[in-house]
Design an enzyme around this catalytic site. Structure first.
Site, mmCIF file in Angstrom:
data_model
loop_
_atom_site.group_PDB
_atom_site.id
_atom_site.type_symbol
_atom_site.label_atom_id
_atom_site.label_comp_id
_atom_site.label_asym_id
_atom_site.label_seq_id
_atom_site.Cartn_x
_atom_site.Cartn_y
_atom_site.Cartn_z
ATOM 1 N N ASP A 132 0.822 -1.206 0.000
ATOM 2 C CA ASP A 132 0.000 0.000 0.000
ATOM 3 C C ASP A 132 0.860 1.262 0.000
ATOM 4 O O ASP A 132 0.344 2.375 -0.104
ATOM 5 C CB ASP A 132 -0.994 0.001 1.162
ATOM 6 C CG ASP A 132 -0.326 -0.093 2.532
ATOM 7 O OD1 ASP A 132 0.912 -0.178 2.606
ATOM 8 O OD2 ASP A 132 -1.065 -0.108 3.543
ATOM 9 N N SER A 133 2.180 1.074 0.058
ATOM 10 C CA SER A 133 3.100 2.201 -0.121
ATOM 11 C C SER A 133 2.953 2.823 -1.500
ATOM 12 O O SER A 133 3.435 3.931 -1.745
ATOM 13 C CB SER A 133 4.547 1.741 0.087
ATOM 14 O OG SER A 133 4.816 0.547 -0.636
ATOM 15 N N ASP B 284 -1.127 -5.895 -0.043
ATOM 16 C CA ASP B 284 -1.606 -5.275 1.189
ATOM 17 C C ASP B 284 -3.107 -5.025 1.104
ATOM 18 O O ASP B 284 -3.610 -4.580 0.064
ATOM 19 C CB ASP B 284 -0.918 -3.927 1.416
ATOM 20 C CG ASP B 284 0.377 -4.047 2.186
ATOM 21 O OD1 ASP B 284 0.446 -4.894 3.096
ATOM 22 O OD2 ASP B 284 1.315 -3.286 1.903
ATOM 23 N N LYS C 115 -1.894 -9.323 2.774
ATOM 24 C CA LYS C 115 -1.174 -8.941 3.994
ATOM 25 C C LYS C 115 -2.000 -7.891 4.718
ATOM 26 O O LYS C 115 -2.558 -6.990 4.088
ATOM 27 C CB LYS C 115 0.208 -8.368 3.669
ATOM 28 C CG LYS C 115 0.988 -7.944 4.929
ATOM 29 C CD LYS C 115 2.438 -7.617 4.607
ATOM 30 C CE LYS C 115 2.613 -6.246 3.992
ATOM 31 N NZ LYS C 115 2.274 -5.146 4.942
ATOM 32 N N GLU D 37 -2.127 -5.385 8.393
ATOM 33 C CA GLU D 37 -1.414 -4.857 9.550
ATOM 34 C C GLU D 37 -2.244 -5.039 10.821
ATOM 35 O O GLU D 37 -3.463 -4.887 10.787
ATOM 36 C CB GLU D 37 -1.123 -3.362 9.367
ATOM 37 C CG GLU D 37 -0.210 -3.039 8.209
ATOM 38 C CD GLU D 37 0.046 -1.539 8.083
ATOM 39 O OE1 GLU D 37 -0.331 -0.791 9.022
ATOM 40 O OE2 GLU D 37 0.606 -1.115 7.064
ATOM 41 N N GLU E 271 8.283 -5.101 11.391
ATOM 42 C CA GLU E 271 8.765 -3.801 10.922
ATOM 43 C C GLU E 271 9.250 -2.915 12.068
ATOM 44 O O GLU E 271 8.560 -2.739 13.075
ATOM 45 C CB GLU E 271 7.687 -3.051 10.136
ATOM 46 C CG GLU E 271 8.161 -1.687 9.643
ATOM 47 C CD GLU E 271 7.275 -1.045 8.603
ATOM 48 O OE1 GLU E 271 7.626 0.057 8.126
ATOM 49 O OE2 GLU E 271 6.236 -1.637 8.250
#
Length: 322
Positions: free
Chosen positions: A64-65, A103, A133, A135, A202
């Site tokens: 998602d960066s 993401d 993925k 978070e 991270e």
């Protein structure tokens, strides 16, 4: 456009001809068991997906960066599911051997387990990814359990959570106290028990990254978690040196593509302005003289002529800051 459909996948420039093996979850566990570091890179489009497949990495992550490095948003929280799906499809078209993970954007899974399943199914069916993925710590355990139950592989992500940077008061290292380290270890164990096949660690102390890795039975992927994890991940734009924003401590530039982009663009601009591009002989097309004369007659201008303007001496490329 000069682009033509590719007839064959691009060949690796590696001198060794090593057959590329499709990465599966079983293969990731095999790499972990043999202590062979797992390589992960982000990709956001077809060309970078081809590069990840050709050389190759073990996992291609549509991070998602892309919100920041591709779309110019100030943070990952601005990225929508539809935008992510667009990029997933592009990367999927260029992916062959890497395992393809994406993401889950902010807001697509946290509200409820049913939201998570619905969004993840769209990412698999419409985005053509092989896993997702997400978070979060222990609060995402039921989401992970539900996704794996319906057959969607899940990579977990603990430590620094970029989607929660406001709540965390910035992008700060996590797990630096005994209490927070214990919280991260507990979350990692719970996510493994829920069915996560891997977990990203991270921005945490190196020793903690190594300790969590030792305590789990699934591969860990570090980003700012030291060399003691099962593998490493970097954002593509950080790896090739094109990102102009903040450079985290854990980032290493393995190329200076930004410098080459500046050289290429400035060289093109100079060549067009001084008349050296395009060269009519090397970069132009001819026409049968008889046909050309017939065209001019039909136009009523049989005596029309054209002489290329004198080409100036190419100027030096514009030099930008490194």
């Amino acid at each position: 456009m000069s682009v033509r459909p590719a007839k064959h996948p691009p060949a690796s420039t590696s001198s060794a001809s090593i057959p590329h093996v499709k990465t599966t979850i079983a293969r990731l566990f095999s790499l972990r068991t043999s202590q062979t570091p797992i390589t992960v890179l982000t990709a956001y489009d077809y060309p970078t997906a081809l590069a990840c497949s050709a050389h190759p990495v073990d996992i291609t992550l549509i991070g998602d960066s892309l919100a920041q490095v591709c779309l110019g948003y100030p943070s990952t929280t601005r990225l929508s599911l539809d935008e992510m799906l667009h990029h997933c499809r592009a990367v999927a078209r260029g992916t062959t051997t890497p395992l393809l993970i994406a993401d889950m954007p902010f807001g697509t899974y946290a509200p409820s387990v049913s939201d998570a399943v619905r969004s993840a199914v769209r990412m698999v069916q419409e985005g053509h990814v092989e896993g997702v993925k997400l978070e979060g710590g222990e609060e995402t355990v039921e989401h992970v359990r539900a996704l794996t139950k319906v057959g969607i592989p899940v990579m977990a992500h603990i430590g620094l959570l970029p989607q929660r940077h406001v709540l965390l008061s910035g992008y700060k290292v996590q797990g630096r106290t005994a209490e927070s380290a214990s919280t991260l270890l507990r979350a990692a164990r719970a996510l493994e028990d829920a069915g996560a096949f891997s977990i990203v660690l991270e921005a945490m102390p190196t020793v903690l990254g190594a300790y969590i890795t030792e305590k789990l039975n699934i591969p860990t992927i570090g980003i700012g978690a030291g060399p003691g994890t099962s593998g490493q991940v970097l954002v593509w734009d950080d790896m090739v040196g094109t990102w102009n924003g903040h450079k985290p401590r854990f980032v290493r530039h393995f190329a200076d593509v930004r410098k080459e982009v500046v050289r290429g663009v400035s060289g093109y601009v100079n060549a067009v302005r001084n008349g050296s591009f395009p060269d009519p002989d090397r970069e132009g097309y001819s026409m049968d003289q008889g046909e050309w004369e017939k065209f001019l007659v039909a136009e009523g201008r049989p005596s029309w002529t054209w002489t290329p303007a004198p080409r100036n001496t190419p100027t030096e490329d514009v030099t930008a800051e490194n």
